[in-house]
Design an enzyme around this catalytic site. Structure first.
Site, PDB file in Angstrom:
ATOM      1  N   LEU A  17       0.565  -1.042   0.329  1.00  0.00           N
ATOM      2  CA  LEU A  17       0.139  -0.201  -0.305  1.00  0.00           C
ATOM      3  C   LEU A  17       1.096   1.074   0.173  1.00  0.00           C
ATOM      4  CD1 LEU A  17      -2.846  -0.704   2.196  1.00  0.00           C
ATOM      5  CD2 LEU A  17      -2.938  -0.621   0.225  1.00  0.00           C
ATOM      6  N   HIS A  18       1.357   1.564  -1.485  1.00  0.00           N
ATOM      7  CA  HIS A  18       2.606   2.576  -0.777  1.00  0.00           C
ATOM      8  C   HIS A  18       1.741   3.786  -1.396  1.00  0.00           C
ATOM      9  CE1 HIS A  18       3.981   2.254  -4.904  1.00  0.00           C
ATOM     10  NE2 HIS A  18       2.976   1.614  -5.206  1.00  0.00           N
ATOM     11  N   PHE A  19       2.760   4.746  -2.040  1.00  0.00           N
ATOM     12  CA  PHE A  19       1.610   5.763  -2.188  1.00  0.00           C
ATOM     13  C   PHE A  19       0.551   5.911  -3.560  1.00  0.00           C
ATOM     14  CE2 PHE A  19       4.378  10.097  -1.013  1.00  0.00           C
ATOM     15  CZ  PHE A  19       3.110  10.410  -0.282  1.00  0.00           C
TER      16      PHE A  19
END
Lengths: 91, 578
Positions: A17-19
């Site tokens: 769940l990165h940017f």
């Protein structure tokens, strides 16, 4: 009583769940009236806050619990689960 | 109130509002707002959020025009922070309920999130701290508008809180307004420590997460004697520190007044010259005020502020100003010590092992244009005072000769142009690499003086990174290897009949004063504020006693024994030394 829906979902996309995925999740969650939270272990955070979703620090393979509480909870859960399943259209 | 413990690197006390450098860049005032102001302040905050969001939307538009969607999506996440109701509400709550100014409320809330992110174990998510800083700065910029104060133009005294001060940040700071430092990183020999000592500003380093614990505007106490930092002290603590601070200032002043005009001479007549280490030309006055007999180490890196190469005129003017300020007293200018842990350029060439890489004199040899420009500046300034040239990090006689050749060629050119300079400008080398220390006897006959840089010499001899906290305890200046090397270097100087200066940390450390004196070191170069104390020690011992101490120190097999012995000897002569 509005329905409460809860589901375990695995983070499938490589980077977790990165940017960008987080942004997509928050944007989607914001469209619903229901309260939507994401939890990992002890930590429960709002799916409508970018800061909190990032703080979940969910990398690939993490199991998270999504919970929706409100009039449109079912629909919200379907859309969110589908976003995770499509790996946020990242890859 | 919160008390944090770190490493004290520069003595004294400071009480002032915090200026958190990395995240904020602007000074934040902590001021309680009145009930009647709340509504207007919340509106001001909302307006700043709106403007910040619009800024980002515009930026996103520009980028998508240029490079398509992919990159502009990155702006989305920053935009979303400005749409994040939770955070915005949290900030508004602090304004409304705690009566914080919006600036201070923003700083407090962001600090909380920064701390949470710093605790994450995953590197990618932990690094989002830099995005938070970016978002916070944008918001603060819009909140503060034209009133904003940067570090270079402050209106009130502040304590600077930073990860570690970079040389370019140091160069920008307003030295009349910065009264203390507290940093996350660093040990006794970090850049912050060196700067703080040179400027005689109390400092505590190695605090770990002080940048996340303090918000801009918080009142902070720096206890540079014990290594404590107190955040938002209570009244009682504050009172205690005010008294301590007053007493300390008068003690330092008294010591300085007593010794300023006396020579550093033992009762039996041995003299040691007291020079100052100086970082900026303006510090020459501070050095003289502390009784310095000259500048033994003028670090020239400040000329690289802003990451641009200095011109010959900039070199010349800075050196001339310092030379004239010294009124005929020596000014030893060290040529650029760039590379390694001192990165100045905007885009430094990265090396896998910079400390063993192209740094200092090696860098100068690879950038001959810059080197020659500097040498021209120094030589031209030599017409205005007792200017001397010092080459850092020399590791062999070959390098010594190469550097000297550059000086000779520069002199020839200047002579041909008819530009005035001192033909007999002394040239010396730093002995800070073990290979140079071991061959000091081969190098000495070819130079006019030797200067021992003890910080690097300890680091290279003992293979200890001086800023790595995991091995910092192995950084032992009293190691028998150091004692032997120092003896060898001083002996080489004596044979060649040239002066040997010690200019590292050791020169200002009371533990080593007696040892260096007995060894036959003729000059010390140290932070100006330390001169009176070291002078006092020199004046309290005979040369015969000091020689006996050197004898004895040579017998110890362990650094800890040698260092304990040296401390005990100093204490027996001067009980208040530490």
């Amino acid at each position: 009583m509005p329905p409460v829906v809860e589901r375990q979902i695995e983070v499938l996309n490589t980077l977790g769940l990165h940017f960008r995925p987080a942004t997509k999740l928050v944007k989607l969650a914001a469209q619903f009236q229901s309260d939507i939270t994401v939890s990992r272990g002890e930590r429960t955070l709002s799916a409508k806050s970018i800061m909190e979703v990032l703080l979940l620090a969910a990398e690939q393979g993490t199991m998270i619990t999504v919970r929706a509480d409100g009039p449109d909870a079912e629909e919200a859960m379907e859309k969110i689960a589908s976003l995770f399943a499509r790996r946020f259209e990242e890859e | 109130m919160e008390i944090r413990k770190g490493v004290p690197v520069s003595a004294g006390y400071a009480i002032a509002p915090a200026f958190v450098l990395d995240s904020e860049r602007y000074r934040i005032r902590k001021r309680a707002i009145g009930k009647s102001e709340i509504e207007a302040e919340i509106r001001r905050f909302e307006e700043a959020v709106k403007v910040s969001r619009q800024d980002l939307l515009d930026l996103k538009q520009q980028w998508s025009d240029r490079s398509g969607n992919r990159l502009s999506e990155l702006f989305d996440s920053h935009i979303m922070v400005f749409e994040d109701k939770r955070i915005l509400d949290e900030i508004k709550k602090r304004i409304g309920e705690n009566h914080f100014t919006p600036e201070y409320a923003v700083s407090r809330v962001f600090r909380k999130y920064v701390k949470l992110f710093m605790e994450l174990s995953d590197g990618y998510f932990r690094q989002r701290v830099s995005d938070l800083h970016d978002v916070e700065r944008r918001l603060l910029r819009n909140l503060l508008g034209k009133k904003r104060e940067t570090l270079s133009r402050l209106q009130e005294p502040v304590i600077v809180i930073a990860r570690d001060l970079t040389p370019s940040q140091t160069a920008q700071l307003d030295r009349n307004m910065v009264v203390g430092f507290a940093t996350d990183a660093g040990g006794v020999t970090s850049h912050t420590a060196i700067v703080a000592k040179a400027l005689d500003i109390p400092a505590v380093v190695g605090l770990g997460t002080i940048t996340a614990d303090v918000s801009g505007g918080d009142r902070v106490v720096i206890d540079g004697n014990r290594g404590h930092v107190v955040v938002n002290p209570d009244e009682e603590t504050l009172k205690k520190y005010r008294v301590l601070s007053r007493n300390f200032q008068s003690f330092e002043q008294k010591l300085n007044e007593e010794f300023k005009n006396l020579p550093a001479q033992t009762p039996d007549g041995a003299k040691i010259k007291m020079f100052a280490n100086v970082e900026f030309p303006q510090e020459v006055a501070i050095a003289l005020a502390h009784g310095a007999e000259g500048v033994g180490l003028f670090r020239s890196e400040f000329l690289y502020r802003g990451g641009k190469e200095p011109t010959e005129t900039q070199h010349f003017e800075a050196y001339r100003q310092a030379a004239e300020g010294l009124g005929g007293k020596p000014l030893v200018i060290r040529t650029f010590d760039l590379g390694g842990d001192k990165q100045f350029m905007k885009n430094p060439e990265t090396e896998p092992n910079p400390i063993l890489g192209c740094r200092s004199i090696r860098y100068s040899f690879k950038h001959l244009d810059q080197f020659r420009t500097q040498l021209r500046g120094i030589l031209r300034a030599s017409a205005y005072g007792d200017v001397r040239i010092l080459f850092p990090m020399v590791s062999s006689l070959e390098e010594t000769m190469t550097a000297k050749m550059q000086v000779d060629e520069t002199k020839e050119l200047l002579a041909r142009e008819g530009t005035p300079f001192n033909e007999k400008t002394p040239v010396g080398v730093m002995i800070e690499v073990p290979s140079a220390a071991l061959t000091a006897d081969l190098i000495a006959p070819h130079v006019d003086f030797l200067s021992v840089g003890t910080n690097d010499l300890v680091q290279y001899t003992l293979a200890v990174d001086r800023v790595n906290e995991r091995v910092a305890d192995l950084y032992q200046p009293a190691h028998p290897a150091m004692i032997r090397l120092l003896k060898h270097i001083v002996e080489a100087g004596r044979r060649a009949k040239i002066p040997v200066t010690v200019c590292g940390e050791m020169a200002g450390d009371a533990t080593f004063t007696l040892f260096l004196l007995g060894l036959g070191v003729t000059e010390l170069s140290l932070a100006p504020a330390l001169i009176p104390e070291i002078k006092k020690i020199v004046r309290s011992v005979t040369l015969a006693e000091a020689r006996e101490i050197v004898e004895k120190v040579g017998e110890f097999g362990k650094a800890s024994e040698a260092s304990a012995y040296l401390r005990q000897r100093v204490l027996s002569i001067l009980p208040e030394a530490f």
